[in-house]
Design a protein around this motif. Structure first.
Motif, PDB file in Angstrom:
ATOM      1  N   VAL A   1       0.841  -1.209   0.000  1.00  0.00           N
ATOM      2  CA  VAL A   1       0.000   0.000   0.000  1.00  0.00           C
ATOM      3  C   VAL A   1       0.871   1.252   0.000  1.00  0.00           C
ATOM      4  CG1 VAL A   1      -1.776   1.280   1.250  1.00  0.00           C
ATOM      5  CG2 VAL A   1      -1.860  -1.216   1.181  1.00  0.00           C
ATOM      6  N   VAL A   2       1.898   1.256   0.840  1.00  0.00           N
ATOM      7  CA  VAL A   2       2.796   2.417   0.913  1.00  0.00           C
ATOM      8  C   VAL A   2       3.491   2.650  -0.425  1.00  0.00           C
ATOM      9  CG1 VAL A   2       4.883   3.324   2.001  1.00  0.00           C
ATOM     10  CG2 VAL A   2       3.147   2.205   3.396  1.00  0.00           C
ATOM     11  N   ALA A   3       3.957   1.577  -1.054  1.00  0.00           N
ATOM     12  CA  ALA A   3       4.619   1.701  -2.353  1.00  0.00           C
ATOM     13  C   ALA A   3       3.675   2.266  -3.407  1.00  0.00           C
ATOM     14  CB  ALA A   3       5.149   0.341  -2.794  1.00  0.00           C
ATOM     15  N   SER A   4       2.407   1.890  -3.339  1.00  0.00           N
ATOM     16  CA  SER A   4       1.420   2.410  -4.286  1.00  0.00           C
ATOM     17  C   SER A   4       1.252   3.918  -4.136  1.00  0.00           C
ATOM     18  CB  SER A   4       0.079   1.707  -4.078  1.00  0.00           C
ATOM     19  OG  SER A   4      -0.934   2.299  -4.866  1.00  0.00           O
ATOM     20  N   TYR A   5       1.172   4.391  -2.894  1.00  0.00           N
ATOM     21  CA  TYR A   5       1.026   5.835  -2.671  1.00  0.00           C
ATOM     22  C   TYR A   5       2.309   6.579  -3.045  1.00  0.00           C
ATOM     23  CZ  TYR A   5      -3.584   5.686  -0.560  1.00  0.00           C
ATOM     24  OH  TYR A   5      -4.942   5.541  -0.374  1.00  0.00           O
ATOM     25  N   GLN A   6       3.449   5.962  -2.827  1.00  0.00           N
ATOM     26  CA  GLN A   6       4.707   6.603  -3.230  1.00  0.00           C
ATOM     27  C   GLN A   6       4.762   6.830  -4.736  1.00  0.00           C
ATOM     28  OE1 GLN A   6       7.624   3.931  -1.130  1.00  0.00           O
ATOM     29  NE2 GLN A   6       8.603   5.878  -0.635  1.00  0.00           N
ATOM     30  N   ARG A   7       4.264   5.858  -5.505  1.00  0.00           N
ATOM     31  CA  ARG A   7       4.270   5.993  -6.965  1.00  0.00           C
ATOM     32  C   ARG A   7       3.316   7.081  -7.431  1.00  0.00           C
ATOM     33  NH1 ARG A   7       4.092   0.294  -6.680  1.00  0.00           N
ATOM     34  NH2 ARG A   7       1.854   0.365  -7.145  1.00  0.00           N
ATOM     35  N   ARG A   8       2.222   7.259  -6.732  1.00  0.00           N
ATOM     36  CA  ARG A   8       1.174   8.171  -7.210  1.00  0.00           C
ATOM     37  C   ARG A   8       1.260   9.571  -6.627  1.00  0.00           C
ATOM     38  NH1 ARG A   8      -3.582   6.322  -5.265  1.00  0.00           N
ATOM     39  NH2 ARG A   8      -2.733   4.649  -3.978  1.00  0.00           N
ATOM     40  N   LEU A   9       2.104   9.760  -5.631  1.00  0.00           N
ATOM     41  CA  LEU A   9       2.245  11.072  -4.997  1.00  0.00           C
ATOM     42  C   LEU A   9       3.305  11.895  -5.722  1.00  0.00           C
ATOM     43  CD1 LEU A   9       1.336  12.804  -2.512  1.00  0.00           C
ATOM     44  CD2 LEU A   9       3.376  11.922  -1.356  1.00  0.00           C
ATOM     45  N   VAL A  10       2.950  13.122  -6.078  1.00  0.00           N
ATOM     46  CA  VAL A  10       3.869  14.027  -6.781  1.00  0.00           C
ATOM     47  C   VAL A  10       4.039  15.287  -5.940  1.00  0.00           C
ATOM     48  CG1 VAL A  10       4.287  15.367  -8.872  1.00  0.00           C
ATOM     49  CG2 VAL A  10       3.154  13.134  -9.026  1.00  0.00           C
ATOM     50  N   VAL A  11       5.296  15.607  -5.615  1.00  0.00           N
ATOM     51  CA  VAL A  11       5.615  16.794  -4.819  1.00  0.00           C
ATOM     52  C   VAL A  11       6.639  17.609  -5.586  1.00  0.00           C
ATOM     53  CG1 VAL A  11       6.421  17.666  -2.602  1.00  0.00           C
ATOM     54  CG2 VAL A  11       5.213  15.464  -2.705  1.00  0.00           C
ATOM     55  N   ASP A  12       6.277  18.843  -5.925  1.00  0.00           N
ATOM     56  CA  ASP A  12       7.174  19.700  -6.707  1.00  0.00           C
ATOM     57  C   ASP A  12       7.053  21.145  -6.245  1.00  0.00           C
ATOM     58  OD1 ASP A  12       8.412  17.902  -8.576  1.00  0.00           O
ATOM     59  OD2 ASP A  12       6.465  17.725  -9.563  1.00  0.00           O
ATOM     60  N   PRO A  13       8.170  21.877  -6.178  1.00  0.00           N
ATOM     61  CA  PRO A  13       8.105  23.316  -5.901  1.00  0.00           C
ATOM     62  C   PRO A  13       7.387  24.030  -7.048  1.00  0.00           C
ATOM     63  CG  PRO A  13      10.345  22.459  -5.648  1.00  0.00           C
ATOM     64  CD  PRO A  13       9.557  21.401  -6.323  1.00  0.00           C
ATOM     65  N   ILE A  14       6.611  25.047  -6.723  1.00  0.00           N
ATOM     66  CA  ILE A  14       5.912  25.799  -7.757  1.00  0.00           C
ATOM     67  C   ILE A  14       6.905  26.586  -8.608  1.00  0.00           C
ATOM     68  CG2 ILE A  14       4.332  27.733  -8.131  1.00  0.00           C
ATOM     69  CD1 ILE A  14       2.579  26.685  -5.977  1.00  0.00           C
ATOM     70  N   SER A  15       7.945  27.134  -7.954  1.00  0.00           N
ATOM     71  CA  SER A  15       8.990  27.853  -8.686  1.00  0.00           C
ATOM     72  C   SER A  15      10.273  27.806  -7.869  1.00  0.00           C
ATOM     73  CB  SER A  15       8.571  29.307  -8.955  1.00  0.00           C
ATOM     74  OG  SER A  15       8.550  30.045  -7.742  1.00  0.00           O
ATOM     75  N   LYS A  16      11.377  28.185  -8.504  1.00  0.00           N
ATOM     76  CA  LYS A  16      12.671  28.165  -7.838  1.00  0.00           C
ATOM     77  C   LYS A  16      12.816  29.292  -6.827  1.00  0.00           C
ATOM     78  CE  LYS A  16      15.125  26.014 -11.708  1.00  0.00           C
ATOM     79  NZ  LYS A  16      16.248  26.130 -12.674  1.00  0.00           N
ATOM     80  N   THR A  17      11.979  30.306  -6.931  1.00  0.00           N
ATOM     81  CA  THR A  17      12.087  31.457  -6.041  1.00  0.00           C
ATOM     82  C   THR A  17      11.020  31.471  -4.969  1.00  0.00           C
ATOM     83  OG1 THR A  17      10.738  32.783  -7.559  1.00  0.00           O
ATOM     84  CG2 THR A  17      13.138  32.844  -7.858  1.00  0.00           C
ATOM     85  N   SER A  18      10.282  30.382  -4.827  1.00  0.00           N
ATOM     86  CA  SER A  18       9.179  30.335  -3.877  1.00  0.00           C
ATOM     87  C   SER A  18       9.338  29.143  -2.945  1.00  0.00           C
ATOM     88  CB  SER A  18       7.845  30.241  -4.622  1.00  0.00           C
ATOM     89  OG  SER A  18       6.781  30.002  -3.721  1.00  0.00           O
ATOM     90  N   SER A  19       8.794  29.265  -1.738  1.00  0.00           N
ATOM     91  CA  SER A  19       8.785  28.163  -0.785  1.00  0.00           C
ATOM     92  C   SER A  19       7.461  27.409  -0.815  1.00  0.00           C
ATOM     93  CB  SER A  19       9.042  28.689   0.634  1.00  0.00           C
ATOM     94  OG  SER A  19      10.336  29.224   0.743  1.00  0.00           O
TER      95      SER A  19
END
Length: 276
Positions: A213-231
């Motif tokens: 189950v954890v591996a499935s969520y790891q594959r489907r979760l996407v985390v990305d900064p909106i821009s290089k100058t933003s937190s």
């Protein structure tokens, strides 16, 4: 010009002689499209944004940056890349999956496909006093309603060792049912949005190995900064149940914020002790 018209008419007549095959082809295309749309499980994407701590951009640990000039506290510094990795980390996903008990599912088996019911399930399933094997063993039962207050559980997989530690064939809602992996408790769902046509459906309870189950969520979760100058970081999850994806993201962020607050308090306390 006249010869071209005659030639074109001959070509059209050749095709029109086979008009039945063209109609059949179009009909089959519509049938295939209908079946695909009817029985393919849809996929939804839930997304949200979060302001993460980053001392370089005014995050929660920015007050500690002054210690870097003195050669102190360099190990405490955090940056956007580190926080992105924490948000997509296995430990954070594990905590979220465990909190929401996402390795426990209720499915409705149809004639063609099987659908997870989530909040529309007529029952709620929980485990208590779980053993380590609960997170590694797969379990599956068919839930059979016998009366308004009783039900039966029938194993839906081949078991070398019986999973249910009882010879009873009939159980009551709210009863603790002993299994080799912990106590199983089934209660009636209190959700108001249950479909009314589930009475005669085949309902299955499935416990999936935790790592899967954890591996499935790891594959489907996407985390990305909106821009290089933003937190600000964008977090999205693809799932066949939109509400499930939204609840997962809400709890993921809550656990992340709680951990960040705990870290900040720990650092502040130790900094105060160091200064004093």
């Amino acid at each position: 010009s006249q010869e071209e018209k005659i030639h074109l008419r001959d070509v059209l007549e050749q095709y029109l002689n086979h008009w039945k095959w063209f109609v059949l082809g179009v009909f089959l295309c519509f049938v295939i499209a209908f079946l695909y749309l009817r029985y393919t499980t849809p996929q939804y994407q839930a997304s949200t944004t979060i302001l993460v701590k980053d001392e370089k951009k005014g995050g929660m640990l920015s007050e500690l940056s002054a210690f870097a000039d003195m050669g102190l506290g360099s190990a405490l510094k955090s940056n956007l890349d580190n926080e992105v990795e924490i948000l997509r980390s296995r430990s954070l996903i594990e905590s979220t999956v465990k909190k929401l008990e996402l390795n426990i599912s209720v499915f409705e088996k149809g004639r063609v496909n099987t659908i997870e019911l989530y909040k529309e399930a007529p029952i709620e399933v929980h485990f208590t006093n779980v053993k380590p094997s609960f997170y590694t063993d797969g379990m599956k039962w068919e839930f059979i309603k016998l009366s308004p207050d009783t039900f039966e559980l029938v194993s839906a997989i081949d078991e070398e060792t019986p999973v249910l530690l009882t010879n009873k064939k009939e159980f009551r809602y709210g009863e603790v049912i002993p299994t080799i992996n912990g106590g199983l408790i089934i209660t009636k769902s209190i959700e108001k949005n249950q479909p009314k046509n589930l009475e005669d459906k085949s309902i299955f309870i499935v416990v999936t190995p935790f790592d899967k189950v954890v591996a499935s969520y790891q594959r489907r979760l996407v985390v990305d900064p909106i821009s290089k100058t933003s937190s600000v970081v964008s977090i999205s999850l693809t799932d066949n149940i939109l509400k499930s994806a939204e609840v997962f993201l809400d709890n993921l962020i809550q656990i992340y914020n709680d951990a960040a607050a705990a870290d900040k308090n720990f650092i502040s306390e130790n900094t105060s002790k160091f200064i004093s």
